[in-house]
Design a protein around this motif. Sequence first.
Motif, short mmCIF file in Angstrom:
data_model
loop_
_atom_site.label_atom_id
_atom_site.label_comp_id
_atom_site.label_asym_id
_atom_site.label_seq_id
_atom_site.Cartn_x
_atom_site.Cartn_y
_atom_site.Cartn_z
N LEU A 51 -31.31 -131.30 -16.22
CA LEU A 51 -31.13 -132.63 -16.82
C LEU A 51 -32.13 -133.61 -16.21
O LEU A 51 -32.11 -133.85 -15.00
CB LEU A 51 -29.69 -133.10 -16.55
CG LEU A 51 -29.28 -134.43 -17.14
CD1 LEU A 51 -29.34 -134.41 -18.67
CD2 LEU A 51 -27.87 -134.81 -16.67
N TRP A 78 -30.78 -136.60 -11.65
CA TRP A 78 -29.42 -136.76 -12.16
C TRP A 78 -28.54 -135.70 -11.51
O TRP A 78 -28.71 -134.51 -11.76
CB TRP A 78 -29.39 -136.65 -13.69
CG TRP A 78 -29.87 -137.92 -14.31
CD1 TRP A 78 -31.12 -138.19 -14.75
CD2 TRP A 78 -29.10 -139.10 -14.52
NE1 TRP A 78 -31.19 -139.47 -15.23
CE2 TRP A 78 -29.96 -140.05 -15.09
CE3 TRP A 78 -27.77 -139.47 -14.28
CZ2 TRP A 78 -29.54 -141.35 -15.44
CZ3 TRP A 78 -27.35 -140.75 -14.60
CH2 TRP A 78 -28.23 -141.66 -15.18
N LEU A 137 -24.98 -133.80 -10.77
CA LEU A 137 -23.82 -133.42 -11.58
C LEU A 137 -22.59 -133.33 -10.67
O LEU A 137 -22.58 -132.54 -9.73
CB LEU A 137 -24.13 -132.07 -12.23
CG LEU A 137 -23.08 -131.40 -13.09
CD1 LEU A 137 -22.67 -132.29 -14.24
CD2 LEU A 137 -23.63 -130.07 -13.61
C1 B12 Z 1 -34.55 -128.56 -3.92
C2 B12 Z 1 -33.43 -128.23 -4.85
C3 B12 Z 1 -33.04 -129.22 -5.74
C4 B12 Z 1 -33.79 -130.53 -5.90
C5 B12 Z 1 -35.10 -130.22 -6.71
C6 B12 Z 1 -36.08 -131.37 -6.58
C7 B12 Z 1 -37.48 -130.96 -6.35
N1 B12 Z 1 -38.36 -131.46 -7.21
O1 B12 Z 1 -37.78 -130.25 -5.41
C8 B12 Z 1 -32.74 -131.42 -6.63
C9 B12 Z 1 -32.06 -132.30 -5.58
C10 B12 Z 1 -33.27 -132.30 -7.75
C11 B12 Z 1 -31.75 -130.39 -7.14
C12 B12 Z 1 -30.78 -130.72 -8.06
C13 B12 Z 1 -29.80 -129.84 -8.46
N2 B12 Z 1 -29.61 -128.57 -8.04
CO1 B12 Z 1 -30.82 -127.67 -6.87
N3 B12 Z 1 -31.76 -126.68 -5.55
C14 B12 Z 1 -32.78 -126.97 -4.81
C15 B12 Z 1 -33.07 -125.80 -3.84
C16 B12 Z 1 -32.44 -126.15 -2.48
C17 B12 Z 1 -34.54 -125.44 -3.64
C18 B12 Z 1 -35.38 -125.33 -4.94
C19 B12 Z 1 -36.86 -125.14 -4.58
O2 B12 Z 1 -37.50 -126.09 -4.17
N4 B12 Z 1 -37.38 -123.92 -4.73
C20 B12 Z 1 -38.77 -123.63 -4.39
C21 B12 Z 1 -39.71 -123.97 -5.58
C22 B12 Z 1 -41.18 -123.63 -5.23
O3 B12 Z 1 -39.34 -123.14 -6.70
P1 B12 Z 1 -39.12 -123.79 -8.14
O4 B12 Z 1 -38.64 -122.73 -9.07
O5 B12 Z 1 -40.29 -124.57 -8.58
O6 B12 Z 1 -37.91 -124.82 -7.83
C23 B12 Z 1 -37.46 -125.67 -8.84
C24 B12 Z 1 -36.09 -125.28 -9.37
O7 B12 Z 1 -35.31 -124.75 -8.30
C25 B12 Z 1 -35.57 -126.65 -9.85
N5 B12 Z 1 -34.15 -126.83 -9.65
C26 B12 Z 1 -33.56 -127.21 -8.51
N6 B12 Z 1 -32.23 -127.27 -8.65
C27 B12 Z 1 -31.99 -126.90 -9.92
C28 B12 Z 1 -30.77 -126.79 -10.59
C29 B12 Z 1 -30.78 -126.39 -11.93
C30 B12 Z 1 -29.47 -126.25 -12.63
C31 B12 Z 1 -32.01 -126.14 -12.60
C32 B12 Z 1 -32.03 -125.78 -14.05
C33 B12 Z 1 -33.23 -126.25 -11.90
C34 B12 Z 1 -33.20 -126.63 -10.57
O8 B12 Z 1 -36.23 -127.67 -9.09
C35 B12 Z 1 -37.22 -127.03 -8.24
C36 B12 Z 1 -38.45 -127.90 -8.18
O9 B12 Z 1 -38.95 -128.13 -9.49
C37 B12 Z 1 -32.29 -124.64 -4.58
C38 B12 Z 1 -31.72 -123.54 -3.66
C39 B12 Z 1 -32.80 -122.58 -3.17
N7 B12 Z 1 -32.79 -122.34 -1.91
O10 B12 Z 1 -33.60 -122.10 -3.98
C40 B12 Z 1 -31.16 -125.42 -5.28
C41 B12 Z 1 -30.58 -124.84 -6.55
C42 B12 Z 1 -31.69 -124.30 -7.44
N8 B12 Z 1 -29.96 -126.02 -7.15
C43 B12 Z 1 -28.82 -125.79 -7.71
C44 B12 Z 1 -28.00 -126.75 -8.33
C45 B12 Z 1 -26.65 -126.30 -8.79
C46 B12 Z 1 -28.44 -128.08 -8.52
C47 B12 Z 1 -27.65 -129.21 -9.24
C48 B12 Z 1 -27.00 -128.77 -10.55
C49 B12 Z 1 -26.62 -129.76 -8.22
C50 B12 Z 1 -25.69 -130.81 -8.81
N9 B12 Z 1 -24.42 -130.45 -8.91
O11 B12 Z 1 -26.11 -131.90 -9.13
C51 B12 Z 1 -28.78 -130.26 -9.45
C52 B12 Z 1 -29.45 -130.26 -10.83
C53 B12 Z 1 -28.81 -131.25 -11.80
C54 B12 Z 1 -29.71 -131.48 -12.98
N10 B12 Z 1 -30.34 -132.63 -13.00
O12 B12 Z 1 -29.80 -130.65 -13.89
C55 B12 Z 1 -28.46 -124.31 -7.64
C56 B12 Z 1 -28.73 -123.63 -9.00
C57 B12 Z 1 -27.76 -122.49 -9.25
C58 B12 Z 1 -27.65 -122.16 -10.70
N11 B12 Z 1 -27.52 -120.87 -11.00
O13 B12 Z 1 -27.61 -123.02 -11.58
C59 B12 Z 1 -29.35 -123.85 -6.44
C60 B12 Z 1 -29.76 -122.37 -6.49
C61 B12 Z 1 -28.55 -124.12 -5.13
C62 B12 Z 1 -27.17 -123.51 -5.14
N12 B12 Z 1 -26.13 -124.34 -5.24
O14 B12 Z 1 -26.99 -122.34 -5.03
N13 B12 Z 1 -31.92 -129.20 -6.56
#
Ligand code: B12
Length: 135
Positions: free
Chosen positions: A83, A99, A101
């Motif tokens: 989102l 945003w 959740l």
């Molecule tokens: C940092 C992080 C965030 C940051 C990302 C900001 C940024 N630009 O770096 C923020 C704080 C925004 C975030 C938010 C959320 N996150 Co988060 N996040 C992480 C974390 C700790 C690391 C991701 C990362 O940097 N990977 C390294 C980079 C190089 O890889 P990447 O693929 O480019 O990473 C991207 C995606 O991971 C994406 N992302 C991060 N969170 C989420 C969640 C969802 C639902 C989606 C679609 C994408 C997404 O943002 C990253 C940067 O672009 C992971 C856990 C982990 N250790 O992997 C959880 C993780 C991905 N997040 C998770 C969740 C649940 C959320 C939230 C839904 C939490 C909430 N209840 O609000 C929200 C998303 C809400 C929305 N707006 O849709 C879950 C997803 C599990 C799943 N199967 O859906 C994880 C795996 C953690 C967990 N609880 O196990 N997150």
Amino acid sequence: MMTPVLLSATLLLLLLPGAPATNSNQTPIKILVANSLANAPNQTYSTSLAFRGILLGGMRRLQDSNQGFSFYYTEDPNYGPFLVCVNGQCGCTAGRTYWELLVIKENNELIRPDVGIGCYIPCANETIILNYNSY
Ligand code: B12
């Protein structure tokens, strides 16, 4: 004319707790839009889901119902819908805003789901909080 066996089997199915509702619009939820970073008033909307439907489906229904709610999401290759914007307000990586959740369960417990809008399956009468926040 139903046989007595068929009739009692049908009645049993209707009475079983957890039996799927026949009407697929029976899961009402509320969506509350909040902003932890500004002194903006909360906005609350009502919508509904299909039986065991995902939150994203309820958000789409709400957007289509012209109650003044709009949203935009991107597709993450691993985790599905992310989102990005609600009612014109968008999260941004440079500003470290997003945003968040949150959910108020029917028993008033506040949880932070560990999945996003494409995977979360709300229960009836939950309040989904879309909270503009920083990280
Ligand atoms: C940092 C992080 C965030 C940051 C990302 C900001 C940024 N630009 O770096 C923020 C704080 C925004 C975030 C938010 C959320 N996150 Co988060 N996040 C992480 C974390 C700790 C690391 C991701 C990362 O940097 N990977 C390294 C980079 C190089 O890889 P990447 O693929 O480019 O990473 C991207 C995606 O991971 C994406 N992302 C991060 N969170 C989420 C969640 C969802 C639902 C989606 C679609 C994408 C997404 O943002 C990253 C940067 O672009 C992971 C856990 C982990 N250790 O992997 C959880 C993780 C991905 N997040 C998770 C969740 C649940 C959320 C939230 C839904 C939490 C909430 N209840 O609000 C929200 C998303 C809400 C929305 N707006 O849709 C879950 C997803 C599990 C799943 N199967 O859906 C994880 C795996 C953690 C967990 N609880 O196990 N997150």
